[in-house]
Design a protein around this motif. Sequence first.
Motif, short mmCIF file in Angstrom:
data_model
loop_
_atom_site.label_atom_id
_atom_site.label_comp_id
_atom_site.label_asym_id
_atom_site.label_seq_id
_atom_site.Cartn_x
_atom_site.Cartn_y
_atom_site.Cartn_z
N ALA A 62 -25.33 0.31 25.56
CA ALA A 62 -25.69 -0.62 24.49
C ALA A 62 -24.59 -0.71 23.44
N GLN A 117 -22.09 -4.03 22.74
CA GLN A 117 -21.91 -4.61 21.40
C GLN A 117 -20.42 -4.63 21.04
N VAL A 159 -32.14 -8.29 25.29
CA VAL A 159 -31.37 -7.85 24.13
C VAL A 159 -30.69 -9.07 23.50
N GLU A 198 -27.75 -9.66 20.99
CA GLU A 198 -26.63 -9.02 20.31
C GLU A 198 -25.96 -10.07 19.42
N HIS A 230 -28.34 -5.44 17.23
CA HIS A 230 -28.85 -5.22 18.59
C HIS A 230 -30.36 -5.25 18.45
#
Length: 170
Positions: free
Chosen positions: A61, A65, A98, A100, A166
């Motif tokens: 994760a 990002q 997700v 972002e 996030h």
Amino acid sequence: MRSKLDVAKNQLIADAAALAEHRHAGVGPGVEETRQLLDLFYRHVAPEDLVDRTPVDLYGAALSQYRLASNRPQGTAAVHVFTPTVDSNEWAADGHSVVEIVTDDMPFLVDSVTMALTAQDRAIHVVIHPQLLVRRDVTGTLLEVCDGESEGAESSSELMRESWMHIEID
């Protein structure tokens, strides 16, 4: 005094940082930069939001990002929405999609984004929102994520504060 959850969170981040030694292939941040990124990315996240995750998921994760942030001209927002899977992305977000976002920091960003998601009937499960000091070149290429602890770091004209979001949704 640190709680058992804080200790577990710190161990999980340390385990995720250890993955950098095995996964770094000369692309993206180096091993030490990855350790710092993980510490900064998860610094203000509640332990309860992380302790059921794997080190691979935390590492994935944060690096996802970072990749999104790798090139972002000032004044623009970089946005990526996807559902990570171990097969496709080498990490997962507990089956959630997700969102972002990397953008210049400004007031009410998280409130605005979460209100927009709520208006679309998206259940929000986790919000990770570090505000990071970064150094970019004139084209918007990310050169460095800074710890903000250095003498005069906040006042340096070369650094800018960015909002990295996030958000995990259904």
